[in-house]
Design an enzyme around this catalytic site. Structure first.
Site, PDB file in Angstrom:
ATOM      1  N   ASP A  11     -10.025 -11.349 -16.323  1.00 44.35           N
ATOM      2  CA  ASP A  11      -9.847 -12.518 -17.198  1.00 44.35           C
ATOM      3  C   ASP A  11      -8.408 -12.563 -17.694  1.00 44.35           C
ATOM      4  O   ASP A  11      -7.969 -11.698 -18.444  1.00 44.35           O
ATOM      5  CB  ASP A  11     -10.826 -12.410 -18.373  1.00 44.35           C
ATOM      6  CG  ASP A  11     -10.735 -13.593 -19.320  1.00 44.35           C
ATOM      7  OD1 ASP A  11      -9.945 -14.521 -19.059  1.00 44.35           O
ATOM      8  OD2 ASP A  11     -11.458 -13.575 -20.340  1.00 44.35           O
TER       9      ASP A  11
ATOM     10  N   HIS B 110       0.818  -1.210   0.000  1.00 43.50           N
ATOM     11  CA  HIS B 110       0.000   0.000   0.000  1.00 43.50           C
ATOM     12  C   HIS B 110       0.854   1.263   0.000  1.00 43.50           C
ATOM     13  O   HIS B 110       0.366   2.352  -0.269  1.00 43.50           O
ATOM     14  CB  HIS B 110      -0.922   0.000   1.215  1.00 43.50           C
ATOM     15  CG  HIS B 110      -2.212   0.727   0.995  1.00 43.50           C
ATOM     16  ND1 HIS B 110      -2.279   2.001   0.482  1.00 43.50           N
ATOM     17  CD2 HIS B 110      -3.499   0.365   1.218  1.00 43.50           C
ATOM     18  CE1 HIS B 110      -3.551   2.389   0.398  1.00 43.50           C
ATOM     19  NE2 HIS B 110      -4.305   1.411   0.838  1.00 43.50           N
TER      20      HIS B 110
END
Length: 456
Positions: free
Chosen positions: A401, A157
């Site tokens: 995907d 982060h």
């Protein structure tokens, strides 16, 4: 869950990048500076597996090496410099790619709700090592006996907030499918004055009170939060149907004064207000108990001019809504939503720049960092009597995907800190929402009861 680790490789950019030390912005160096896990589960068709299973890992690693060319900072390493500050060394040391196998099947995971089992499916970050030895990105590919797979990512982060992490992940999947890069990241942190000294003179108009940088309230009668940090926690995924979400919005907007700017309370404000109230009830707070709600606001489009498209890094800023528990519980839902709205609306160009200036003038940034995740008790703690609700409602988290179809489930990885929660859109695009919530075991059942019964 039995998981066997088969291989661990380092994936580097396929082309050498610029090697240099670069300063991070102040927004990169506060809040959570550890890794944030996400996980995807896939069920590739059997005919795809029979022809391509052996190339699945190579496809992922090859596309990862190519996407690390434009996203080359993610192949670098962090360094402490002084006074709790960090720099990023771009050095192409690469990211970690782990391959594993499990004797379990998807059926053993039930509804895929996060549990302790996920610890085996997400790479472990060894925070006992010096920070400059830790990869900024870790990936784990796990094959299940049913033919399904999971792909998990740990992303630091300190170099990427939610929008930036998803930008990287979506571009990686795009390259894995054989497509070209959609949008290159914007990598000049100087637009947020990274590496610059404090201003010599701060205009009075840009002086804001940044309560988000202060430690949140303690339980009445306590002088610290050590005991609360030690208490056992549990995680739940709670679903709200579209009708329940609309009911909460309608209740919030009809139960309190007109929302500021004439704009009705949003899904986030209404549902989060309901979460806040439910937590106060479940925890059994006294009426005079102060409580804070941490809200993470994306400043990209709130600045003037807006940050360049594709800005990569941290552009989110935490703000805090506060109230007494008694007011939250006794007043209508619209009151809680109004407190959240007031906090969010503070975030404008002046507020962000003032926050950066405030941080630049600090002798040490350590106290603003969520280091409790790696064993320290110095950072802010948003457990009891407080809460943090992070919105993933606008992130492109679904439909990832890599070439063998979209996921059957996506969710946050393991998170076990009291008060941590995420709001996600339902996976079917039907207007439902999911709340991924971590609370102390002692309070979870009561929270569930209030969460659902109070909607009625």
């Amino acid at each position: 869950m039995a998981v066997t680790f088969k291989a661990c490789n380092t994936v580097r950019p396929i082309e050498p990048s610029l090697h240099e030390r670069v300063p991070l912005s102040e927004l990169d160096q506060i809040g959570t500076i550890t890794h944030v896990p996400i996980i995807y589960f896939y069920r590739p068709q059997q005919n795809w597996l029979s022809h391509n299973n052996s190339t699945m890992a190579s496809t992922l690693k090859d596309s990862l090496s190519r996407v690390l060319v434009p996203f080359y900072p993610l192949a670098g390493r962090l360094h402490w410099i002084n006074n709790g500050r960090l720099e990023l060394e771009c050095n192409d040391k690469g990211v970690q790619f782990v391959e594993a196998e499990s004797t379990s099947s998807f059926e053993d995971l039930g509804d895929f709700s996060p549990s302790s089992e996920y610890h085996h499916l997400v790479p472990k970050v060894d925070y006992s090592l010096p920070i400059h030895e830790l990869p900024l990105v870790q990936v784990q590919l796990t094959r299940f006996k049913c033919g399904g797979i999971s792909i998990s990512l740990n992303i630091s982060h300190a170099v990427a907030d939610g929008p930036s992490a998803m930008h990287f992940t979506c571009e990686w999947a795009r390259l894995a499918r054989g497509e070209s890069l959609g949008m290159a990241p914007f990598l000049d942190w100087r637009v947020l004055r990274a590496g610059e000294p404090p201003l010599a003179l701060v205009p009075p108009a840009t002086c804001h009170v940044h309560t988000a940088f202060e430690h949140p309230p303690l339980l009445l009668g306590q002088t610290g939060n050590t005991e609360e940090r030690k208490k056992k926690t549990t995680v739940a995924i709670l679903k709200l149907s579209k009708i329940q979400v609309e009911t909460l919005k309608k209740t919030a907007n009809e139960s309190w004064g007109k929302a500021s700017n004439g704009r009705g309370y949003s899904r986030y404000e209404s549902v989060t207000g309901h979460v806040w109230r439910s937590a106060c009830k479940a925890r059994g707070h006294r009426e005079e108990q102060p409580t804070a709600l941490g809200v993470c606001v994306d400043s990209r489009c709130r600045m003037q001019p807006p940050l360049p498209k594709g800005y990569f890094g941290n552009a989110t800023l935490d703000v805090v809504a506060t109230s007494l528990a008694g007011d939250l519980v006794s007043k209508p839902l619209g009151y809680a939503a109004s407190r959240i709205r007031e906090a969010i609306e503070r975030v404008n160009d002046e507020y962000v720049r003032s926050g950066i200036e405030f941080l630049k003038r600090q002798d040490d940034l350590s106290r603003f960092q969520d280091l409790y995740a790696i064993g320290s008790e110095k950072g802010p703690f948003y457990g009891n009597p407080n809460l943090g609700v992070v919105s993933w409602l606008s992130l492109p988290i679904y439909g990832l995907d890599f070439g063998w179809g979209k996921e059957v489930y996506m969710g946050p990885g393991t998170h076990d800190f009291d008060g941590d929660s995420l709001l996600l859109p339902g996976p079917d695009g039907d207007g439902s929402l999911l709340l991924a919530l971590c609370l102390q075991v002692l309070h979870m059942d009561a929270f569930k009861n209030h969460f659902y019964q109070d909607i009625l």
